[in-house]
Design an enzyme around this catalytic site. Structure first.
Site, PDB file in Angstrom:
ATOM      1  N   THR A   1       5.115  -4.057  -5.094  1.00 29.06           N
ATOM      2  CA  THR A   1       4.554  -5.370  -4.800  1.00 29.06           C
ATOM      3  C   THR A   1       5.705  -6.277  -4.382  1.00 29.06           C
ATOM      4  OG1 THR A   1       3.249  -7.194  -5.711  1.00 29.06           O
ATOM      5  CG2 THR A   1       4.731  -6.095  -7.225  1.00 29.06           C
ATOM      6  N   GLY A   2       5.383  -7.322  -3.663  1.00 35.56           N
ATOM      7  CA  GLY A   2       6.434  -8.251  -3.244  1.00 35.56           C
ATOM      8  C   GLY A   2       6.598  -8.261  -1.739  1.00 35.56           C
TER       9      GLY A   2
ATOM     10  N   ARG B   1       0.972  -9.265  11.544  1.00 38.29           N
ATOM     11  CA  ARG B   1       2.002  -8.762  10.626  1.00 38.29           C
ATOM     12  C   ARG B   1       1.394  -7.754   9.627  1.00 38.29           C
ATOM     13  NH1 ARG B   1       2.810  -8.585   4.807  1.00 38.29           N
ATOM     14  NH2 ARG B   1       5.021  -8.555   4.420  1.00 38.29           N
TER      15      ARG B   1
ATOM     16  N   THR C   1       0.233  -7.659  -4.149  1.00 35.91           N
ATOM     17  CA  THR C   1      -0.325  -6.337  -3.948  1.00 35.91           C
ATOM     18  C   THR C   1      -0.804  -5.748  -5.264  1.00 35.91           C
ATOM     19  OG1 THR C   1       1.222  -6.012  -2.162  1.00 35.91           O
ATOM     20  CG2 THR C   1       0.252  -4.023  -3.115  1.00 35.91           C
TER      21      THR C   1
ATOM     22  N   THR D   1      -3.849  -4.952  -0.269  1.00 31.08           N
ATOM     23  CA  THR D   1      -3.324  -6.325  -0.196  1.00 31.08           C
ATOM     24  C   THR D   1      -3.923  -7.087   0.987  1.00 31.08           C
ATOM     25  OG1 THR D   1      -1.265  -7.611  -0.218  1.00 31.08           O
ATOM     26  CG2 THR D   1      -1.362  -5.782   1.309  1.00 31.08           C
TER      27      THR D   1
ATOM     28  N   SER E   1      -4.863 -12.587  -3.218  1.00 29.98           N
ATOM     29  CA  SER E   1      -3.874 -11.779  -2.509  1.00 29.98           C
ATOM     30  C   SER E   1      -4.413 -10.398  -2.131  1.00 29.98           C
ATOM     31  CB  SER E   1      -2.616 -11.640  -3.359  1.00 29.98           C
ATOM     32  OG  SER E   1      -2.956 -11.218  -4.645  1.00 29.98           O
TER      33      SER E   1
HETATM   34  N1  GLY Z   1       3.599  -6.268  -0.408  1.00 31.22           N
HETATM   35  C1  GLY Z   1       2.607  -6.728   0.440  1.00 31.22           C
HETATM   36  C2  GLY Z   1       3.061  -7.226   1.717  1.00 31.22           C
HETATM   37  O1  GLY Z   1       4.230  -7.539   1.895  1.00 31.22           O
HETATM   38  O2  GLY Z   1       2.246  -7.336   2.602  1.00 31.22           O
END
Ligand code: GLY
Length: 327
Positions: free
Chosen positions: A238-239, A215, A187, A205, A85
């Protein structure tokens, strides 16, 4: 062109290390008495990443700056191809491109970020170069990549065989359904206080697996994925980045600490703000961690399963964060 000050690693004095903030005068007996223990140095990071926090601790315990600590700490995860990730080995977007986002922020509110960066293993170090060597805060895409080459970073294929094979498997159905705590285990955010009492943060990330090309989430956005105010503290997330952006989550948490909340209370309030925009039982994960100027820490998330690492003189532990939704 260098608009930023060079950091003076060697300027720590004994007086600086043993900050006067540790002691305050007592009116009654006129003796100096410790009234509150300030924990420093200290580093915290999202998820159970002991190698990353260990690296940051090495920097901090050798009187390194918080900024060096968070950069070098998260670089460990960026280089680890088993962490899918972040950095090299990260899961690609739906077209098979690994695109990286990162940001960094220092004690003077200087900050740098890169978004949609390809072919470079360490986006956090490119973000630091943006902060220190340019008049800008954020570089994107090809511009960020060319800037990285100018600064001596090498081109590297970031798509490992494992991530490629998983992506090809995903393409058979192309079903876009993030799996809580797996695809969203995304992340690495890190916050540190150095021996001088100064705070810095880093966030990096590869974003959501199989995202639409182009994106960008919260992680490189100062205030969303990361925020540091050296007078107050820092927070990182994170998330699912979209939800963190919608509430400017990390900035919110630092402001809540400024108003007197503990890091734990502020993280809980940050999660509740997201809940209030999404109904009671959202099917995604967000986790926040925070630290205040005293070295107190906190962490909270929506779904069970999020943990964070803390490394100080008191030890090196993985803390399970409380969650809004119980298991
Ligand atoms: N938290 C990382 C992302 O949504 O890209």
């Amino acid at each position: 062109m260098k608009r930023r000050k060079f950091l003076k690693n060697s300027s720590l004095s004994t007086a600086g290390i043993f900050s006067s903030a540790l002691l305050t005068s007592c009116e009654t007996d006129k003796k100096l008495k410790p009234v509150t223990e300030i924990i420093k140095p200290i580093v915290i990071a999202t998820w159970d990443v002991p190698n990353a926090t260990d690296k940051a601790w090495q920097v901090l315990s050798n009187t390194g700056t918080a900024l060096d600590a968070v950069e070098q700490g998260v670089m460990i995860e960026e280089a680890d191809i088993n962490n899918q990730s972040v950095g090299k080995g990260g899961r690609p977007d739906r077209d098979g491109n690994v695109t990286l986002d990162a940001c960094i922020m220092d004690k003077d509110s200087n900050c740098g970020a890169v978004v949609y960066l390809q072919n470079i293993v360490h986006p956090i170090s490119v973000a630091r170069k943006v902060m220190e060597d340019t008049p800008h805060v954020m570089l994107a895409g090809k511009g960020a990549e060319l800037f990285a080459y100018e600064k001596g970073f090498e081109k590297e294929n970031l798509l490992t065989e494992k991530s490629r094979a998983e992506w090809l498997e995903w393409k058979k159905t192309s079903k876009y359904q993030p799996v809580i705590n797996i695809e969203n285990h995304d992340t690495i955010g890190m916050l540190a206080i150095d021996a001088n009492g100064d705070i810095a943060g880093a966030c990096t990330t590869s974003g959501m697996a199989y995202k639409i090309g182009g994106r960008v989430g919260d992680s490189p956005i100062i205030g969303a994925g990361l925020f540091v105010d050296n007078e107050v503290g820092g927070a990182t997330a994170t998330g699912v980045g979209e939800e963190v952006v919608r509430t400017v989550g990390s900035f919110l948490i630092v402001e809540l600490m400024r108003q007197g909340k503990t890091p734990q209370e502020a993280c809980e309030e940050g999660v509740k703000r997201i809940i209030s925009k999404n109904g009671e039982k959202p099917d995604f994960q967000i986790g926040f961690i925070a630290i205040n100027k005293k070295g107190e820490t906190g962490g909270y998330c929506i779904q069970p399963g999020f943990s964070y690492r803390v490394y100080s003189e008191k030890g090196h532990i993985n803390k399970t964060a409380g969650s809004y939704i119980s298991s």
